[in-house]
Design a protein around this motif. Structure first.
Motif, PDB file in Angstrom:
ATOM      1  N   TYR A  29       4.759  -1.721   7.124  1.00 57.62           N
ATOM      2  CA  TYR A  29       4.010  -0.418   7.744  1.00 57.62           C
ATOM      3  C   TYR A  29       3.503  -0.127   6.022  1.00 57.62           C
ATOM      4  O   TYR A  29       4.927  -0.289   5.523  1.00 57.62           O
ATOM      5  CB  TYR A  29       3.640   0.129   8.557  1.00 57.62           C
ATOM      6  CG  TYR A  29       3.179  -0.451   9.826  1.00 57.62           C
ATOM      7  CD1 TYR A  29       4.626  -0.483  11.192  1.00 57.62           C
ATOM      8  CD2 TYR A  29       2.163  -0.372  10.662  1.00 57.62           C
ATOM      9  CE1 TYR A  29       4.359  -1.041  12.222  1.00 57.62           C
ATOM     10  CE2 TYR A  29       2.041  -0.681  11.814  1.00 57.62           C
ATOM     11  CZ  TYR A  29       3.447  -1.315  12.757  1.00 57.62           C
ATOM     12  OH  TYR A  29       2.664  -1.054  14.099  1.00 57.62           O
TER      13      TYR A  29
ATOM     14  N   CYS B 244       0.200  -3.967  -0.645  1.00 62.91           N
ATOM     15  CA  CYS B 244      -0.607  -3.267   0.337  1.00 62.91           C
ATOM     16  C   CYS B 244      -1.575  -2.417  -0.769  1.00 62.91           C
ATOM     17  O   CYS B 244      -1.168  -2.077  -1.971  1.00 62.91           O
ATOM     18  CB  CYS B 244       0.228  -2.219   0.826  1.00 62.91           C
ATOM     19  SG  CYS B 244      -0.770  -0.979   1.163  1.00 62.91           S
TER      20      CYS B 244
ATOM     21  N   TRP C 222      -1.734   5.448   7.333  1.00 63.34           N
ATOM     22  CA  TRP C 222      -1.017   4.235   7.101  1.00 63.34           C
ATOM     23  C   TRP C 222      -2.031   2.989   7.110  1.00 63.34           C
ATOM     24  O   TRP C 222      -2.696   3.014   7.667  1.00 63.34           O
ATOM     25  CB  TRP C 222      -0.727   4.569   8.228  1.00 63.34           C
ATOM     26  CG  TRP C 222       0.914   5.476   8.578  1.00 63.34           C
ATOM     27  CD1 TRP C 222       0.743   6.992   7.883  1.00 63.34           C
ATOM     28  CD2 TRP C 222       2.384   5.552   8.659  1.00 63.34           C
ATOM     29  NE1 TRP C 222       1.665   7.858   8.354  1.00 63.34           N
ATOM     30  CE2 TRP C 222       2.594   6.270   8.454  1.00 63.34           C
ATOM     31  CE3 TRP C 222       3.214   4.293   7.967  1.00 63.34           C
ATOM     32  CZ2 TRP C 222       4.029   6.582   7.983  1.00 63.34           C
ATOM     33  CZ3 TRP C 222       4.207   4.895   7.672  1.00 63.34           C
ATOM     34  CH2 TRP C 222       4.937   5.823   7.907  1.00 63.34           C
ATOM     35  N   GLY C 223      -1.352   1.798   7.002  1.00 58.86           N
ATOM     36  CA  GLY C 223      -1.193   0.868   7.232  1.00 58.86           C
ATOM     37  C   GLY C 223      -1.598   0.145   8.154  1.00 58.86           C
ATOM     38  O   GLY C 223      -0.892   1.185   9.739  1.00 58.86           O
ATOM     39  N   GLN C 224      -2.188  -0.587   9.176  1.00 61.35           N
ATOM     40  CA  GLN C 224      -1.840  -1.700  10.194  1.00 61.35           C
ATOM     41  C   GLN C 224      -1.030  -2.250  10.619  1.00 61.35           C
ATOM     42  O   GLN C 224      -0.530  -3.214  11.497  1.00 61.35           O
ATOM     43  CB  GLN C 224      -3.350  -2.384  10.480  1.00 61.35           C
ATOM     44  CG  GLN C 224      -4.356  -1.789  10.546  1.00 61.35           C
ATOM     45  CD  GLN C 224      -4.787  -0.363  12.192  1.00 61.35           C
ATOM     46  OE1 GLN C 224      -4.595  -0.860  12.830  1.00 61.35           O
ATOM     47  NE2 GLN C 224      -4.426   0.110  11.628  1.00 61.35           N
ATOM     48  N   GLY C 225      -0.322  -3.257   9.366  1.00 55.95           N
ATOM     49  CA  GLY C 225       0.494  -3.678   9.270  1.00 55.95           C
ATOM     50  C   GLY C 225       0.482  -5.064   9.180  1.00 55.95           C
ATOM     51  O   GLY C 225       0.064  -6.005   9.326  1.00 55.95           O
ATOM     52  N   THR C 226       1.924  -5.736   8.564  1.00 53.12           N
ATOM     53  CA  THR C 226       1.697  -7.293   8.810  1.00 53.12           C
ATOM     54  C   THR C 226       3.410  -7.802   8.989  1.00 53.12           C
ATOM     55  O   THR C 226       4.575  -7.044   9.178  1.00 53.12           O
ATOM     56  CB  THR C 226       1.637  -7.332   6.661  1.00 53.12           C
ATOM     57  OG1 THR C 226       1.776  -9.061   6.966  1.00 53.12           O
ATOM     58  CG2 THR C 226       3.081  -6.928   6.327  1.00 53.12           C
TER      59      THR C 226
ATOM     60  N   VAL D  70      -4.831  -1.975   2.933  1.00 55.46           N
ATOM     61  CA  VAL D  70      -4.254  -2.967   3.415  1.00 55.46           C
ATOM     62  C   VAL D  70      -2.682  -4.092   3.668  1.00 55.46           C
ATOM     63  O   VAL D  70      -3.290  -4.345   2.016  1.00 55.46           O
ATOM     64  CB  VAL D  70      -5.923  -4.312   3.451  1.00 55.46           C
ATOM     65  CG1 VAL D  70      -5.540  -5.670   4.269  1.00 55.46           C
ATOM     66  CG2 VAL D  70      -7.023  -3.270   3.947  1.00 55.46           C
TER      67      VAL D  70
END
Length: 124
Positions: free
Chosen positions: A96, A22, A114-118, A5
């Motif tokens: 990411y 993250c 992988w995360g969802q991105g910011t 996250v």
């Protein structure tokens, strides 16, 4: 289940700074893992930004990130950070987080997780 996250994105003026975080959770705890950051701007391919090994003694940076960005990690918190200074409008992108047992896999963009991105927006 492994969950990454990201947080810390936002809008900043050129020359400003942001720190992305993250946080990792799940079964990734069971072994050492490398982590990294990638970004993708609209209409462009995802590109590598920075990566760090488990112990933190090896860090890798893209040419665009060298001298401006710093990757670090706190294994007690299962968190990796990206300190971004001297931001430019061309740094605008979705950032990411990635994680894998192998640093080379992270660097190559072939991480398992992988995360969802910011979103990071840098205004001129």
């Amino acid at each position: 289940q492994v969950l990454l996250v990201e947080s810390g994105g936002g809008l900043v003026q050129a020359g400003g700074s942001l720190r992305l975080s993250c946080a990792a959770s799940g079964r990734i705890f069971s072994r050492p893992y490398a982590m990294g950051w990638f970004r993708q701007a609209p209409g462009k391919e995802r590109e590598f930004v920075a990566a760090i090994n488990w112990s933190g003694d090896i860090t890798l940076y893209s040419d665009s990130a060298k001298g401006r960005f710093t990757i670090s990690r706190d294994n007690a918190k299962n968190t990796v950070y990206l300190q971004m200074n001297s931001l430019k409008p061309e740094d605008t992108a979705v950032y990411y987080c990635a994680a894998d047992s192998l640093l080379n896999s992270v660097r190559a963009g072939k991480a398992n997780y992988w995360g969802q991105g910011t979103q990071v927006n840098v205004s001129s």
